[in-house]
Design an enzyme around this catalytic site. Structure first.
Site, short mmCIF file in Angstrom:
data_model
loop_
_atom_site.label_atom_id
_atom_site.label_comp_id
_atom_site.label_asym_id
_atom_site.label_seq_id
_atom_site.Cartn_x
_atom_site.Cartn_y
_atom_site.Cartn_z
N HIS A 137 0.81 -1.22 0.00
CA HIS A 137 0.00 0.00 0.00
C HIS A 137 0.84 1.26 0.00
O HIS A 137 0.36 2.33 -0.38
CB HIS A 137 -0.96 0.01 1.19
CG HIS A 137 -2.15 -0.86 0.97
ND1 HIS A 137 -2.14 -2.21 1.23
CD2 HIS A 137 -3.40 -0.58 0.50
CE1 HIS A 137 -3.32 -2.72 0.92
NE2 HIS A 137 -4.10 -1.75 0.47
N GLY A 138 2.06 1.18 0.46
CA GLY A 138 2.88 2.38 0.42
C GLY A 138 4.17 2.23 1.19
O GLY A 138 4.27 1.39 2.09
#
Lengths: 404, 472
Positions: free
Chosen positions: B326-327
């Site tokens: 996700h990041g």
């Protein structure tokens, strides 16, 4: 069922294809009234603008203004939002037994008429005319009366704010100037005080372009400088100040053509400029140091016609601050530490943000207070000054502006 | 290009649909989809389009070589080329998404002596990398045939409906449809309706809820005492609605657009907020990502078949990777591990207990864990997370005047959050199904039309609001 599917697809297909065709064929509106600005044209394609993404952004902005029925669709959006917010906030206020409504970054007393007045305060509504807000005049008058300064030591500067210009006709939307409006009003203040000056007059569209930022209704860097020079000239001629300082302002300008006085709301053009090199110095070249102090207000310094401290227990300081107007939470003191010079009290709004330093150059202590927007709030200058140790020999109202 | 932009709705979509249906040749239609998808991608990422094309070429060539060696029964060479393809694809993802994060982490140990690189994250890289990897791995496993036409493979990877923010469509899902599909009026109608509903979820509900998120969670650290404890939880609730309607809205639009072109993508959400446990939640939320990790990481690692110790490790790896996907941020890693730990606890002990208590308590438990998960997910960094968490579990009174006056259209946002809560349950779908199958069917069509008009008015009047999942 299959017929229904066909019918649906055909109807929506026609709509999908016709929407862009009609939007490109029909002449787009010249103006977006809700933002008082000229509509954006579809920009021309170039490889460079495509690669850096500016073409894509500009195309989207252009399409938003070009789509058929754009102004009606915008009205639908604003009306829906406003009605939902208004009705729900009114219902909530009644449920909680309050007599004020909170809405979109502000709040409003007396849920009926007052609400509408204030809602429209910063909105362009077509061809209405400038009106002096009695609240502002009353407050300024009270400030001056409470300050116990001789009337010849009070200076008031009017800023010409026939600021709403029709972006198509380039005509002022208000026929009267600030001075006209003030002369016609029945203010005791206007009748009794003498030093009132109209600064940076704007008689034409070009004048406005010279002094205002292109997408908002405040002074540009040039306007600031011009405004300050006119104030300086008045004070110099009256021997209030003895020196005309050269202020070395190296502005970084990003100004472009005028797009509309409320265009910054549409985030189409961000007015910006920075002072790259702000230096203050005496005539002999020695620097003048400006000592800045920011002091948060004590809510108890303010009184209102509502006894909010006892009646409205839920009346929070944050809520209260919105009534104060610009510089709502703190006041500013600028000192040059030259005790041979007089002290001054500046009363103003966002217009003096970029000039109070310049004015402070000419004084020992400069205190900057806000113009109060409401007459149900008061600040007793005499008591406040005693408490805060503020001294002043002159009172200068840097921007007495009408609110239309 | 955003689905919720006029450029997409007024220019890109009509031109693409027009060109697509003008010719009946399947290969021509694939070419239209491929080229229009490249235009779609280059609109937002003109520079990085080469990166995506490079990734396609690498995996196209890699898969063909793997297939060749598999036919020769040379598994060792097939494995080597599988490894090379995976290494290059993940290498690109790692460099563009995680390089600076690695430097940031290493700098803790080497006294900030390493310098960062000016790297811009290519939009959608996590999604298209995972898609293309599923193809190459499936070719190696023999689960799908090798695609000899690079345009067809390119069409699969770049297909604009799901290119930038998912769902992660497996090659196996649309392998047959890439070769031969039937576009029908029924699919087109459902696709248009699904697209408009997704658009409304995004521009009307998610964007309205976002205003309340900004003035609550976004103001923690600026004015903690005004936001207060209830402000944090209301903000977390608003964020739960925002992220669900933002992401599921995008998935709806993707699935709807796919249907118009004759593709049937799998569902990505199944009412995640009615879950009774976190195990249940992850079967309903971003299902394409969950199944991808299960099939391409968890099971190859051994799943739960190699003893408890190894199972714990596998769960840890999968949820660490889910968070990291996700990041490049510690908060995302923490978010992934948070769910990993809860899933392990549920599996060992909690699920048995949950089944014994009334449904309402099961829902309350699940919602509490999910909403707190969004607090972790939405935090800017660990400092912000610590501030928000402290406030969430203290008893600081909220200054609602502050929150209301700092929220753009507070009451409208509140209404939309209420609507969002109802829309997170199957109630609306049940109503739609009833109306759609009955005599009121034309009223439903009219409502869809009005919804489209409302969306357009919001798009032209609102400010710019990209999808949350674009940054992944």
């Amino acid at each position: 069922m299959e017929n229904r599917n066909k019918l649906f697809v055909i109807v929506f297909g026609i709509m999908f294809f016709c929407l862009p065709i009609i939007s490109f064929v029909v002449q787009p509106p010249e103006k977006i009234p809700s933002q008082n600005r000229i509509s954006v044209n579809i920009s021309k394609f170039s490889v460079d603008s495509y690669m850096d993404g500016t073409f894509q952004t500009a195309l989207e902005a252009g399409l938003k203004d070009r789509i058929v029925g754009t102004n009606k669709l915008r009205d639908f959006y604003y009306n829906t939002d406003t009605q939902v917010n208004l009705n729900l906030s009114k219902a909530l206020s009644k449920t909680l037994g309050m007599n004020y409504v909170i809405l979109n970054n502000s709040f409003y007393y007396d849920t009926e008429n007052d609400f509408y007045n204030r809602l429209n305060m910063f909105t362009s509504n077509g061809s209405c005319d400038l009106q002096y807000s009695p609240e502002v005049l009353n407050q300024v008058t009270k400030y001056i009366e409470d300050s116990n300064v001789e009337s010849e030591n009070v200076y008031t500067f009017l800023i010409d704010r026939r600021r709403q210009i029709d972006p198509i006709t380039k005509e002022f939307m208000y026929s009267k100037t600030t001075a006209d409006t003030l002369n016609n009003c029945n203010s005791e203040y206007v009748k009794n005080y003498q030093n009132i000056y109209n600064i940076v007059e704007q008689d034409s569209y070009q004048d406005v372009l010279n002094v205002m930022i292109p997408s908002d209704n405040h002074w540009s860097a040039t306007g600031n400088e011009k405004g300050y020079k006119e104030i300086e000239e008045v004070l110099y001629n009256d021997n209030v100040i003895s020196t005309k300082y050269e202020v070395d302002k190296d502005y970084d300008m990003y100004e472009s053509t005028y797009v509309g006085s409320l265009a910054s709301r549409a985030f189409l053009s961000e007015p910006s400029y920075t002072d790259k090199n702000l230096k203050y110095q005496n005539l002999d070249g020695t620097p003048i140091n400006l000592d800045m102090t920011y002091t948060l207000y004590d809510p108890l310094d303010f009184t209102t016609i509502y006894d909010w401290k006892t009646t409205y227990k839920e009346f929070e300081w944050q809520l209260f601050q919105n009534r104060l107007g610009y510089k709502s939470d703190r006041f500013i003191n600028v000192s040059t530490n030259r005790e041979n010079l007089p002290n001054v009290l500046l009363i103003g709004d966002s217009f003096d943000d970029r000039i109070y330093n310049d004015i402070a150059l000419n004084f020992n202590n400069t205190t900057v207070l806000p113009t109060l927007y409401s007459d149900d709030i008061a600040l007793n200058i005499e008591e406040f000054s005693k408490k805060q140790g503020i001294k002043y020999d002159y009172v200068i109202v840097t921007s007495l502006s009408p609110i239309e | 290009m955003l689905f919720s932009s006029l450029t997409f709705i007024m220019i890109f979509l009509p031109i693409t649909i027009g060109l697509y249906f003008l010719n009946k040749s399947r290969s021509y239609r694939n070419v239209v989809l491929f080229t229009s998808s490249l235009v779609f991608y280059s609109w937002g990422e003109p520079t990085y389009i080469y990166l995506m094309l490079f990734s396609i070429v690498v995996n196209y060539v890699g898969a063909r070589i793997i297939h060749y060696y598999k036919e020769q029964e040379n598994i060792k060479m097939a494995k080597i080329f599988l490894f090379i393809s995976i290494f290059i694809s993940l290498g690109l993802l790692g460099y563009f998404k995680y390089f600076n994060f690695m430097i940031d982490t290493l700098n803790i140990f080497v006294n900030n002596s390493l310098s960062f690189k000016d790297i811009i994250l290519p939009v959608g890289i996590s999604f298209y990398t995972f898609q293309i990897l599923s193809y190459t791995v499936d070719v190696y496993r023999g689960e799908v045939g090798v695609q000899k036409n690079i345009i067809t493979l390119g069409t699969y990877v770049t297909m604009f409906p799901q290119l930038i923010a998912g769902p992660i469509v497996r090659y196996s899902t649309i392998e047959d449809e890439l070769r031969g599909r039937q576009e029908t009026f029924k699919d087109a109608r459902e696709g248009i309706q699904r697209f408009i509903i997704g658009l409304a979820k995004k521009v009307i509900i998610a964007d309205s809820a976002a205003a309340l998120v900004v003035s609550t969670l976004g103001h923690v650290g600026i004015n903690n005492y005004s936001v207060g404890t209830s402000g944090v939880w209301i903000g977390a609730l608003a964020y739960s609605i925002q992220i669900y309607f933002d992401f599921s809205g995008y998935s709806d639009m993707a699935i709807g657009l796919g249907k118009i072109f004759g593709f049937h993508f799998l569902e990505n959400f199944n009412y995640p907020y009615i879950s009774k446990s976190i195990t249940d939640f992850w079967r309903r939320w971003h299902m394409s990502l969950g199944t991808w990790f299960k099939d391409y990481l968890y099971i190859p690692l051994g799943g739960n078949r190699k003893g408890n110790g190894r199972w714990y490790l596998n769960v840890f790896i999968v949820w660490f990777a889910t968070g990291l996907w996700h990041g490049a941020s510690y908060t995302f890693i923490l978010w992934g591990l948070y769910f990993g730990v809860i899933l392990v606890i549920e599996k060992i002990v909690l699920l048995k207990f949950l089944k014994k208590i009334p449904n309402v308590f099961q829902h309350m438990y699940a919602l509490f864990v999910i909403v707190f998960g969004w607090i972790i997910f939405s935090a800017n960094d660990l400092t912000h997370l610590s501030q928000v968490s402290k406030l969430a579990f203290s008893s600081v009174e909220s200054d609602w005047t502050y929150i209301i006056t700092n929220t753009n259209n507070f009451f409208f946002a509140l209404c939309m959050i209420g609507l969002g809560i109802v829309g997170s349950t199957p109630i609306v779908k049940k109503c739609i199904t009833k109306v759609n199958d009955g005599k009121l069917v034309y009223i439903y069509d009219f409502v869809i039309f009005m919804l489209f008009v409302a969306c357009i008015s919001y798009i032209i009047s609102g400010s710019f609001s990209p999808f949350i999942y674009f940054r992944f």
